[in-house]
Each structure stands twice: as C-alpha cells, then as structure tokens.
Design a protein around this motif. Structure first.
Motif, PDB file in Angstrom:
ATOM      1  N   ILE A  20       0.821  -1.214   0.000  1.00 20.45           N
ATOM      2  CA  ILE A  20       0.000   0.000   0.000  1.00 20.45           C
ATOM      3  C   ILE A  20       0.853   1.261   0.000  1.00 20.45           C
ATOM      4  CG2 ILE A  20      -1.659   1.338   1.357  1.00 20.45           C
ATOM      5  CD1 ILE A  20      -2.875  -1.330   2.253  1.00 20.45           C
ATOM      6  N   VAL A  21       0.474   2.192  -0.878  1.00 22.17           N
ATOM      7  CA  VAL A  21       1.007   3.555  -0.924  1.00 22.17           C
ATOM      8  C   VAL A  21      -0.196   4.487  -0.861  1.00 22.17           C
ATOM      9  CG1 VAL A  21       2.244   5.258  -2.346  1.00 22.17           C
ATOM     10  CG2 VAL A  21       3.002   2.859  -2.318  1.00 22.17           C
ATOM     11  N   ILE A  22      -0.055   5.626  -0.179  1.00 23.87           N
ATOM     12  CA  ILE A  22      -1.167   6.579  -0.100  1.00 23.87           C
ATOM     13  C   ILE A  22      -0.797   7.889  -0.788  1.00 23.87           C
ATOM     14  CG2 ILE A  22      -2.191   5.586   1.982  1.00 23.87           C
ATOM     15  CD1 ILE A  22      -0.801   7.810   3.607  1.00 23.87           C
ATOM     16  N   ASP A  23      -1.817   8.618  -1.201  1.00 24.54           N
ATOM     17  CA  ASP A  23      -1.642   9.891  -1.907  1.00 24.54           C
ATOM     18  C   ASP A  23      -2.773  10.816  -1.475  1.00 24.54           C
ATOM     19  OD1 ASP A  23      -1.598  12.005  -3.709  1.00 24.54           O
ATOM     20  OD2 ASP A  23      -1.675  10.758  -5.510  1.00 24.54           O
ATOM     21  N   PRO A  24      -2.480  11.987  -0.909  1.00 23.33           N
ATOM     22  CA  PRO A  24      -3.547  12.882  -0.459  1.00 23.33           C
ATOM     23  C   PRO A  24      -4.271  13.587  -1.591  1.00 23.33           C
ATOM     24  CG  PRO A  24      -1.424  13.913  -0.113  1.00 23.33           C
ATOM     25  CD  PRO A  24      -1.146  12.500  -0.555  1.00 23.33           C
ATOM     26  N   GLY A  25      -3.781  13.455  -2.834  1.00 21.03           N
ATOM     27  CA  GLY A  25      -4.528  13.992  -3.970  1.00 21.03           C
ATOM     28  C   GLY A  25      -4.505  15.503  -4.082  1.00 21.03           C
ATOM     29  N   HIS A  26      -3.317  16.068  -4.179  1.00 23.24           N
ATOM     30  CA  HIS A  26      -3.210  17.519  -4.377  1.00 23.24           C
ATOM     31  C   HIS A  26      -4.095  17.963  -5.550  1.00 23.24           C
ATOM     32  CE1 HIS A  26       0.314  16.888  -1.869  1.00 23.24           C
ATOM     33  NE2 HIS A  26       0.412  18.195  -1.721  1.00 23.24           N
ATOM     34  N   ASP A  27      -4.939  18.939  -5.296  1.00 23.59           N
ATOM     35  CA  ASP A  27      -5.840  19.554  -6.275  1.00 23.59           C
ATOM     36  C   ASP A  27      -7.029  18.685  -6.668  1.00 23.59           C
ATOM     37  OD1 ASP A  27      -4.666  22.036  -6.460  1.00 23.59           O
ATOM     38  OD2 ASP A  27      -4.109  21.888  -8.570  1.00 23.59           O
ATOM     39  N   LEU A  28      -7.062  17.420  -6.309  1.00 22.00           N
ATOM     40  CA  LEU A  28      -8.167  16.566  -6.711  1.00 22.00           C
ATOM     41  C   LEU A  28      -9.365  16.828  -5.808  1.00 22.00           C
ATOM     42  CD1 LEU A  28      -6.367  13.152  -7.404  1.00 22.00           C
ATOM     43  CD2 LEU A  28      -6.597  15.166  -8.885  1.00 22.00           C
ATOM     44  N   ASN A  29     -10.423  17.428  -6.376  1.00 22.12           N
ATOM     45  CA  ASN A  29     -11.596  17.836  -5.595  1.00 22.12           C
ATOM     46  C   ASN A  29     -11.205  18.766  -4.453  1.00 22.12           C
ATOM     47  OD1 ASN A  29     -12.738  14.422  -5.884  1.00 22.12           O
ATOM     48  ND2 ASN A  29     -13.042  16.083  -7.338  1.00 22.12           N
ATOM     49  N   LYS A  30     -10.249  19.633  -4.725  1.00 19.04           N
ATOM     50  CA  LYS A  30      -9.768  20.613  -3.747  1.00 19.04           C
ATOM     51  C   LYS A  30      -9.461  21.911  -4.479  1.00 19.04           C
ATOM     52  CE  LYS A  30      -7.398  16.762  -1.480  1.00 19.04           C
ATOM     53  NZ  LYS A  30      -7.761  15.785  -2.553  1.00 19.04           N
ATOM     54  N   ASN A  31      -9.688  23.053  -3.815  1.00 18.80           N
ATOM     55  CA  ASN A  31      -9.256  24.315  -4.411  1.00 18.80           C
ATOM     56  C   ASN A  31      -7.841  24.641  -3.943  1.00 18.80           C
ATOM     57  OD1 ASN A  31      -9.423  25.637  -1.857  1.00 18.80           O
ATOM     58  ND2 ASN A  31     -11.570  26.174  -2.202  1.00 18.80           N
ATOM     59  N   THR A  32      -7.312  25.771  -4.397  1.00 20.63           N
ATOM     60  CA  THR A  32      -5.921  26.105  -4.090  1.00 20.63           C
ATOM     61  C   THR A  32      -5.693  26.285  -2.597  1.00 20.63           C
ATOM     62  OG1 THR A  32      -5.408  27.017  -6.260  1.00 20.63           O
ATOM     63  CG2 THR A  32      -4.170  27.905  -4.398  1.00 20.63           C
ATOM     64  N   PHE A  33      -6.633  26.890  -1.890  1.00 15.65           N
ATOM     65  CA  PHE A  33      -6.467  27.059  -0.435  1.00 15.65           C
ATOM     66  C   PHE A  33      -6.404  25.700   0.260  1.00 15.65           C
ATOM     67  CE2 PHE A  33      -8.568  31.126  -1.587  1.00 15.65           C
ATOM     68  CZ  PHE A  33      -7.571  31.990  -1.157  1.00 15.65           C
ATOM     69  N   HIS A  34      -7.255  24.779  -0.175  1.00 11.95           N
ATOM     70  CA  HIS A  34      -7.225  23.429   0.399  1.00 11.95           C
ATOM     71  C   HIS A  34      -5.872  22.769   0.166  1.00 11.95           C
ATOM     72  CE1 HIS A  34     -11.849  23.339  -0.411  1.00 11.95           C
ATOM     73  NE2 HIS A  34     -11.599  23.798   0.802  1.00 11.95           N
ATOM     74  N   THR A  35      -5.365  22.874  -1.057  1.00 10.93           N
ATOM     75  CA  THR A  35      -4.128  22.173  -1.390  1.00 10.93           C
ATOM     76  C   THR A  35      -2.927  22.807  -0.706  1.00 10.93           C
ATOM     77  OG1 THR A  35      -5.073  21.470  -3.499  1.00 10.93           O
ATOM     78  CG2 THR A  35      -2.688  21.370  -3.295  1.00 10.93           C
ATOM     79  N   LEU A  36      -2.907  24.108  -0.567  1.00 13.91           N
ATOM     80  CA  LEU A  36      -1.815  24.746   0.175  1.00 13.91           C
ATOM     81  C   LEU A  36      -1.833  24.298   1.635  1.00 13.91           C
ATOM     82  CD1 LEU A  36      -1.964  28.365  -1.285  1.00 13.91           C
ATOM     83  CD2 LEU A  36      -0.130  26.694  -1.637  1.00 13.91           C
ATOM     84  N   GLU A  37      -3.015  24.252   2.235  1.00 11.91           N
ATOM     85  CA  GLU A  37      -3.082  23.807   3.631  1.00 11.91           C
ATOM     86  C   GLU A  37      -2.693  22.342   3.750  1.00 11.91           C
ATOM     87  OE1 GLU A  37      -6.144  23.437   7.431  1.00 11.91           O
ATOM     88  OE2 GLU A  37      -6.731  24.654   5.698  1.00 11.91           O
ATOM     89  N   LEU A  38      -3.171  21.524   2.828  1.00  9.54           N
ATOM     90  CA  LEU A  38      -2.777  20.121   2.807  1.00  9.54           C
ATOM     91  C   LEU A  38      -1.260  19.988   2.757  1.00  9.54           C
ATOM     92  CD1 LEU A  38      -2.788  17.062   2.129  1.00  9.54           C
ATOM     93  CD2 LEU A  38      -3.358  17.713  -0.220  1.00  9.54           C
ATOM     94  N   THR A  39      -0.612  20.780   1.924  1.00 12.48           N
ATOM     95  CA  THR A  39       0.839  20.676   1.749  1.00 12.48           C
ATOM     96  C   THR A  39       1.570  21.058   3.030  1.00 12.48           C
ATOM     97  OG1 THR A  39       0.579  21.146  -0.609  1.00 12.48           O
ATOM     98  CG2 THR A  39       2.786  21.404   0.319  1.00 12.48           C
ATOM     99  N   ARG A  40       1.154  22.130   3.672  1.00 10.50           N
ATOM    100  CA  ARG A  40       1.865  22.518   4.898  1.00 10.50           C
ATOM    101  C   ARG A  40       1.547  21.587   6.067  1.00 10.50           C
ATOM    102  NH1 ARG A  40      -1.290  27.069   3.926  1.00 10.50           N
ATOM    103  NH2 ARG A  40      -3.122  27.325   5.259  1.00 10.50           N
TER     104      ARG A  40
END
Length: 296
Positions: A193-213
C-alpha cells in the motif's frame, strides 16, 4: 523535517529494493491522452510516448506512471477498450526496454489494470480512492504489486464543484485510513500500500496549500506517501504562472512534501526533479555527495 514511522519501508519492486526510510523515488509522467492538462497531447502518439519513457529513464526516474484517461471529466467518457489501447503498448515497451524501471498504470478500472500488470506493470495508481474495490481484489492476488490509494471525493470522471472541508488535512487522513482498511479487508498486504492525499483533486488552491503545509499529518498514517504536485493549478494560481512556467513552484512544493514525509514524488520535469530530490536526500543525510573537492 518530519520522519514518519513507515509500515514496510523496504520494498522490492521491479527487482529493485527501495528503502523509504532513507530514499525518495521520482515518478515520471507519460500520458497517452490527446488533451492532458500539462503536455496537451505531446505524448499521445505511441512513438512519442515510448520516447518519453526512454527520456525519463535516462534522466534518472525511478518510476514511470502511464495513463490513458485524464482525471478531469471534460472530453466525455472513454471506453475501457480504448483506454487499454492507449496504455498497454506503452507498458509493454517500457517493460521490454527498461526492466528495472517501476511501471505504474494510472487507472480506476480493474480490467485495464489486470491487462497492464500481465504486460509488466508493477503498480496500480488509482486516483479515485478505490472507488471500485475490485482493484483491491486484483492487487491482493499479486503480492509483488503496489496499490496507490488516493484521496478524491467524486465518482470517476465526474465534476465536484466547490468542495468544502471543515478540516482538510484531518478529513483527508480519515478518508485514506478508511480506504486503506477496505484494501486490507480484501486481502491487500500492508507492504503493498502507498497513499496519496490527492493535491488539487476535488480541492481548491487554499485546500491544497493547507494540505501541503500539513503533509506530516498524512505521512504519519504510516504508509509510503506519494505527492503529485507537478505543474498543478494550485502552483499556477499561487504564483500567477501559466502551465509551462510552474517548474520552480512545483519543485518547491515537492521538496516541502519530502521534508514532511513524502517518499514518492510524481513529476513531469524529470531531470530537474531528480536533482531536487537527490539534493534533499543529501541534506537529510541519506545520500553522499557525488564527489568532494571544495575545501577538502
């Protein structure tokens, strides 16, 4: 810097040993689609796709991700037979020409995945969050295969307008834990198993920036984590850069994810990404310099 405690960090894939406690794999991207968001069909022709595989291997890619259907639903439905016609010849060519290159197939269809695994692929990259559990059944039957489980909320190739999250990283982590459990319950082994949080997938830019940090909250789940950040819209919108000018921002996002525990980065610009990752590994004390002359 965050070092997660990983489940089965040492994995043999395509005859190569990866130690994700001390190693980051660079996954290159080859899309056999006429309308892929980044290259706009530059590798749609079979000869161009095979040449892109060769170039990625020469540039130092560890993995190659081959896709025949873009994530966006724009462009209409693509039958499984047509998807297979696109990806299978590239998988066969990659397996024949580069026997130690890890080959990933980007698909949400079990039938397509099965054919590609039979042809030499090693990884199923499902960007739909295991929407079809039959993918887990398939991987469970093949102990040497890896399964990438990605966070995305929509059904395959459907729009998900204006996504909302009360706690984006927490909700992504909970989703991934739940989908991993589905895979485990169907016989997939933890070391697959490998996981991926899905940058930008069903997320806007604010979501993805917060996810990244907050990436450490995702990598703390314990499975090797893939970060697919390359040239995505969150980079373009943050820096006001068109698609072809997002390399610097993509490298910054990839290195940030690695420092917060990601162990695979999916990137379009392979040579630059390999340099950024290898430099990061050296800074983290995992890799020796190629040579030392300065002040020696």
């Amino acid at each position: 810097m965050f070092i997660p405690e990983l489940i089965a960090p040492k994995r043999v894939i395509a005859g190569r040993e990866f130690d994700f406690d001390r190693q980051v794999a660079v996954m290159a991207v080859v899309n056999r689609t006429p309308d892929s968001f980044y290259d706009q069909g530059a590798t749609y022709a079979l000869d161009k796709a095979v040449a892109a595989v060769d170039a990625a291997a020469a540039a130092g890619a560890d993995w190659i991700d081959i896709g025949g259907v873009k994530f966006s639903p724009n462009g209409g439905e693509l039958p499984a037979e047509q998807e297979l016609d696109r990806v299978l010849p590239v998988v066969r060519a990659a397996a024949a020409r580069h026997p130690h290159l890890v080959i990933s197939v980007d698909t949400f269809r079990a039938d397509v995945a099965r054919e590609c695994l039979d042809a030499g692929a090693h990884v199923v990259n499902d960007t739909t969050g295991l929407h079809d559990p039959a993918l887990a059944d398939l991987v469970a039957q093949r102990p040497g295969t890896q399964l990438i489980i990605t966070h995305s909320l929509a059904k395959p190739r459907t729009h998900y307008p204006k996504p909302q999250y009360a706690d984006v990283a927490g909700e992504i982590a909970a989703f991934l834990r739940a989908r991993v459990q589905v895979a485990l319950d169907r016989g997939v082994r933890p070391e697959q198993i490998v996981i991926d949080p899905g940058h930008d997938l069903n997320k806007n830019t604010f979501h993805t920036l917060e996810l990244t940090r907050r990436m450490s909250e995702i990598t703390a789940i314990g499975y090797p984590c893939l970060a697919a950040v390359s040239n995505k819209d969150f980079v373009g919108e943050t820096l006001d850069r068109p698609r072809e000018q997002r390399l610097s921002g993509s490298l910054a996002a990839a290195v940030t994810c690695v420092l917060l525990g990601a162990r695979i980065v999916r990137m379009h610009n392979v040579a630059e990404s390999v340099d950024a990752v290898r430099m990061t590994e050296a800074i983290m004390g995992w890799r020796q310099p190629a040579y030392t002359v300065h002040n020696m």
